[in-house]
Design an enzyme around this catalytic site. Structure first.
Site, PDB file in Angstrom:
ATOM      1  N   GLU A   1       1.461   3.754   2.039  1.00  0.00           N
ATOM      2  CA  GLU A   1       2.049   4.260   3.199  1.00  0.00           C
ATOM      3  C   GLU A   1       3.196   3.230   3.365  1.00  0.00           C
ATOM      4  O   GLU A   1       4.128   3.584   3.752  1.00  0.00           O
ATOM      5  CB  GLU A   1       0.875   3.926   4.383  1.00  0.00           C
ATOM      6  CG  GLU A   1      -0.164   4.718   4.535  1.00  0.00           C
ATOM      7  CD  GLU A   1      -1.537   3.887   3.727  1.00  0.00           C
ATOM      8  OE1 GLU A   1      -1.097   3.345   2.724  1.00  0.00           O
ATOM      9  OE2 GLU A   1      -2.436   4.161   4.163  1.00  0.00           O
TER      10      GLU A   1
ATOM     11  N   HIS B   1       0.753  -1.200  -0.001  1.00  0.00           N
ATOM     12  CA  HIS B   1      -0.070  -0.146  -0.217  1.00  0.00           C
ATOM     13  C   HIS B   1       0.696   1.348  -0.023  1.00  0.00           C
ATOM     14  O   HIS B   1       1.963   0.932   0.329  1.00  0.00           O
ATOM     15  CB  HIS B   1      -0.788   0.013   1.238  1.00  0.00           C
ATOM     16  CG  HIS B   1      -1.933  -0.798   1.144  1.00  0.00           C
ATOM     17  ND1 HIS B   1      -2.959  -0.947   1.976  1.00  0.00           N
ATOM     18  CD2 HIS B   1      -2.351  -1.616  -0.046  1.00  0.00           C
ATOM     19  CE1 HIS B   1      -4.034  -2.068   1.517  1.00  0.00           C
ATOM     20  NE2 HIS B   1      -3.367  -2.681   0.507  1.00  0.00           N
TER      21      HIS B   1
ATOM     22  N   ARG C   1      -9.441   3.165 -21.462  1.00  0.00           N
ATOM     23  CA  ARG C   1      -9.487   1.642 -21.208  1.00  0.00           C
ATOM     24  C   ARG C   1      -8.589   1.381 -20.252  1.00  0.00           C
ATOM     25  O   ARG C   1      -8.909   0.261 -19.322  1.00  0.00           O
ATOM     26  CB  ARG C   1      -9.126   0.943 -22.537  1.00  0.00           C
ATOM     27  CG  ARG C   1     -10.203   0.814 -23.516  1.00  0.00           C
ATOM     28  CD  ARG C   1      -9.849   0.184 -24.690  1.00  0.00           C
ATOM     29  NE  ARG C   1     -10.864   0.178 -25.855  1.00  0.00           N
ATOM     30  CZ  ARG C   1     -10.291  -0.284 -27.031  1.00  0.00           C
ATOM     31  NH1 ARG C   1      -9.364  -1.170 -27.246  1.00  0.00           N
ATOM     32  NH2 ARG C   1     -11.357  -0.394 -28.209  1.00  0.00           N
TER      33      ARG C   1
ATOM     34  N   ASP D   1     -17.786  -4.725 -36.115  1.00  0.00           N
ATOM     35  CA  ASP D   1     -16.215  -4.210 -36.187  1.00  0.00           C
ATOM     36  C   ASP D   1     -15.172  -5.330 -35.961  1.00  0.00           C
ATOM     37  O   ASP D   1     -14.000  -5.048 -36.158  1.00  0.00           O
ATOM     38  CB  ASP D   1     -15.943  -3.193 -35.259  1.00  0.00           C
ATOM     39  CG  ASP D   1     -17.225  -1.885 -35.552  1.00  0.00           C
ATOM     40  OD1 ASP D   1     -17.638  -2.112 -36.688  1.00  0.00           O
ATOM     41  OD2 ASP D   1     -17.013  -1.078 -34.636  1.00  0.00           O
TER      42      ASP D   1
ATOM     43  N   SER E   1     -16.446   2.665 -40.278  1.00  0.00           N
ATOM     44  CA  SER E   1     -16.239   3.694 -39.189  1.00  0.00           C
ATOM     45  C   SER E   1     -14.855   3.916 -38.961  1.00  0.00           C
ATOM     46  O   SER E   1     -14.525   4.611 -38.130  1.00  0.00           O
ATOM     47  CB  SER E   1     -16.985   3.199 -37.971  1.00  0.00           C
ATOM     48  OG  SER E   1     -16.630   2.044 -37.678  1.00  0.00           O
TER      49      SER E   1
ATOM     50  N   THR F   1     -21.614  -4.720 -32.119  1.00  0.00           N
ATOM     51  CA  THR F   1     -20.266  -4.066 -32.402  1.00  0.00           C
ATOM     52  C   THR F   1     -19.238  -5.190 -32.619  1.00  0.00           C
ATOM     53  O   THR F   1     -18.387  -5.139 -33.548  1.00  0.00           O
ATOM     54  CB  THR F   1     -19.848  -3.022 -31.372  1.00  0.00           C
ATOM     55  OG1 THR F   1     -20.684  -2.110 -31.025  1.00  0.00           O
ATOM     56  CG2 THR F   1     -18.420  -2.611 -31.310  1.00  0.00           C
TER      57      THR F   1
HETATM   58  C1  AOF Z   1      -4.498   1.774   2.189  1.00  0.00           C
HETATM   59  N1  AOF Z   1      -3.447   2.174   1.514  1.00  0.00           N
HETATM   60  O1  AOF Z   1      -2.610   2.287  -0.707  1.00  0.00           O
HETATM   61  C2  AOF Z   1      -4.684   1.201  -0.184  1.00  0.00           C
HETATM   62  C3  AOF Z   1      -5.602   0.946   0.651  1.00  0.00           C
HETATM   63  O2  AOF Z   1      -6.127  -6.543  -0.106  1.00  0.00           O
HETATM   64  P1  AOF Z   1      -5.277  -5.112   0.232  1.00  0.00           P
HETATM   65  O3  AOF Z   1      -4.440  -5.685   1.515  1.00  0.00           O
HETATM   66  O4  AOF Z   1      -4.707  -4.571  -0.759  1.00  0.00           O
HETATM   67  O5  AOF Z   1      -6.519  -4.200   0.939  1.00  0.00           O
HETATM   68  C4  AOF Z   1      -7.471  -3.742  -0.007  1.00  0.00           C
HETATM   69  C5  AOF Z   1      -8.148  -2.796   0.610  1.00  0.00           C
HETATM   70  O6  AOF Z   1      -7.172  -1.655   1.226  1.00  0.00           O
HETATM   71  C6  AOF Z   1      -9.177  -1.826  -0.176  1.00  0.00           C
HETATM   72  O7  AOF Z   1     -10.282  -2.232  -0.423  1.00  0.00           O
HETATM   73  C7  AOF Z   1      -9.028  -0.451   0.426  1.00  0.00           C
HETATM   74  O8  AOF Z   1     -10.171  -0.286   1.520  1.00  0.00           O
HETATM   75  C8  AOF Z   1      -7.468  -0.318   0.969  1.00  0.00           C
HETATM   76  N2  AOF Z   1      -6.955   0.506   0.305  1.00  0.00           N
HETATM   77  N3  AOF Z   1      -5.432   1.243   1.940  1.00  0.00           N
HETATM   78  O9  AOF Z   1      -4.199   2.095   3.495  1.00  0.00           O
HETATM   79  C9  AOF Z   1      -3.546   1.875   0.128  1.00  0.00           C
HETATM   80  N4  AOF Z   1      -4.701   1.075  -1.679  1.00  0.00           N
HETATM   81 ZN    ZN Z   2      -3.182  -0.456   3.592  1.00  0.00          ZN
END
Ligand code: AOF
Ligand code: ZN
Length: 391
Positions: free
Chosen positions: A64, A62, A197, A213, A181, A209
């Site tokens: 942090e 994450h 996307r 296409d 198109s 589509t």
């Molecule tokens: C944070 N910092 O950068 C993000 C968060 O499965 P995990 O461990 O990756 O947890 C996913 C959940 O964590 C996600 O649904 C959301 O609630 C939170 N995301 N939290 O502290 C982050 N990406």
């Molecule tokens: Zn986290």
């Protein structure tokens, strides 16, 4: 937790919105973290940034944790700015709260509360109960939500955020009467579509589509035109293809369609009552195709059901509809489009060419479908207009 607006920030904290802007900018450069939110984090000590982090993709650190790793010992007694409340749960990775507490930070500043019911508010509580001050920057909240418009919508309503894209001539036509198109818009506009996307959890199209296409509807990463900084922030991007979704009530998609034979998952939504096993078997669909028997409405798959199922079963945050005039109109008339993106090419295709939406028979101006213009930009030789349907 103390809620603060910019006007309440004393001279000691006057640069807080700038640091939060840095955290938000780190999050916004991340193209796709689906189903997770985009999150950015900066760690500040003695008037300078000592650590930066962002979430790259599910299962990876994450924001942090990446920031704590880059700050090392400097994280002690620091102020941490995160665009979203730190997580308190064990998911694919461990709780960020515990890591922030263990690192000995002094203050936490956030711009949004995580709507994930497993966390929502618990992250703040956990941090506070460790004696760390928590501040909520109210003026940054709108920006924090905008970065994760789909994540918030899915968590709060059970539906993904729906962008519908169309490419038209200045006379509002999307294909010649014979169906041709390719191409109405410029290469730059098409590269812009690739970026939409890439940031989507799913791309939705219709069988018409597919039949007319034979598109691939995938992300061509080499066409994305990313800056060096964006490339560095999106190292895992190349391996992620959005889910491709075909709405095909009567299962007319041929087993040989290109869309079925490029990398990534496929879901075909068929109308529950009209499909029998014999037809399914005759199609010889590749293994990556999942058939979903949808609730139906007038013998067509119910679009609300499709979106609900994508949010619930596939955790789709942002979906991108790239369909013809009939299916696009069906999404619009069902009130399911959050944002309409129209690329307008400086060309005339003539009055027998195909319309933007198949909506006919309007008799009075009060029946017109109305939009608010959100953004207007020139992309290559074309114009991109982002519109919000007015209910
Ligand atoms: C944070 N910092 O950068 C993000 C968060 O499965 P995990 O461990 O990756 O947890 C996913 C959940 O964590 C996600 O649904 C959301 O609630 C939170 N995301 N939290 O502290 C982050 N990406
Ligand atoms: Zn986290």
């Amino acid at each position: 937790m103390q809620r603060l607006s910019s006007s309440q920030l004393g001279s000691e904290f006057i640069d807080w919105p700038v640091y939060m802007r840095c955290a938000l900018d780190l999050a916004v450069t991340v193209i796709n973290t689906s189903p997770n939110p985009r999150v950015g984090c900066v760690i500040v000590k003695a008037g300078g940034i000592v650590g930066k982090g962002w979430h790259v993709s599910p299962g990876k650190d994450h924001a942090e944790i990446m920031a704590l790793k880059s700050a090392g010992e400097d994280a002690k007694s620091s102020t941490v700015f995160v665009s979203l409340e730190p997580c308190s749960h064990i998911g694919r990775t461990g709780p960020c709260c515990d890591a922030l507490i263990a690192a000995g930070i002094s203050r936490l500043v956030i711009a949004g509360i995580d709507p994930n019911p497993e966390i929502s508010g618990l992250g703040i509580k956990k941090i506070e109960s460790a004696g760390i001050e928590v501040f909520y920057l109210e003026d940054s909240e709108a920006a924090a939500r905008k970065i994760n418009v789909g994540y918030f919508k899915r968590r709060e309503t059970g539906l993904p955020y729906v962008r519908c894209k169309l490419a038209a001539s200045i006379d509002g036509r999307t294909a010649l009467s014979n169906g041709v198109s390719k191409w109405i818009t410029s290469a730059e506009a098409r590269a812009d579509v690739q970026l939409y996307r890439a940031q989507s959890s799913a791309i939705i199209t219709g069988v018409e589509t597919v039949l007319s296409d034979n598109p691939s509807m995938n992300v061509r990463f080499d066409e994305l035109n990313l800056t060096a900084e964006a490339k560095q922030q999106n190292l895992s991007l190349n391996s992620i293809q959005p889910l491709r979704v075909i709405l095909d009530s009567n299962l007319r998609t041929p087993g040989t369609a290109k869309i079925l034979h490029v990398d990534g998952g496929i879901r075909i939504y068929v109308a529950k009552k009209t499909i029998d096993q014999e037809l399914v078997e005759s199609k010889e669909l590749p293994d990556n195709v999942e058939l979903v028997f949808a609730e139906e409405e007038s013998q067509r798959v119910n679009l609300h059901f499709v979106l609900e199922s994508l949010a619930l079963n596939c955790e789709c945050n942002e979906v991108f509809v790239e369909a013809g005039p009939a299916l696009s109109a069906a999404f619009l008339e069902a009130g399911l489009i959050d944002e309409l993106i129209v690329y307008i090419a400086p060309k005339l295709l003539g009055s027998d060419a195909k319309p933007l939406f198949e909506i006919a028979g309007l008799q009075s101006m009060s029946e017109s479908r109305n939009f608010a213009v959100k953004d207007l930009d020139k992309v290559g030789d074309d114009i991109r207009v982002c519109l919000i349907p007015q209910k």
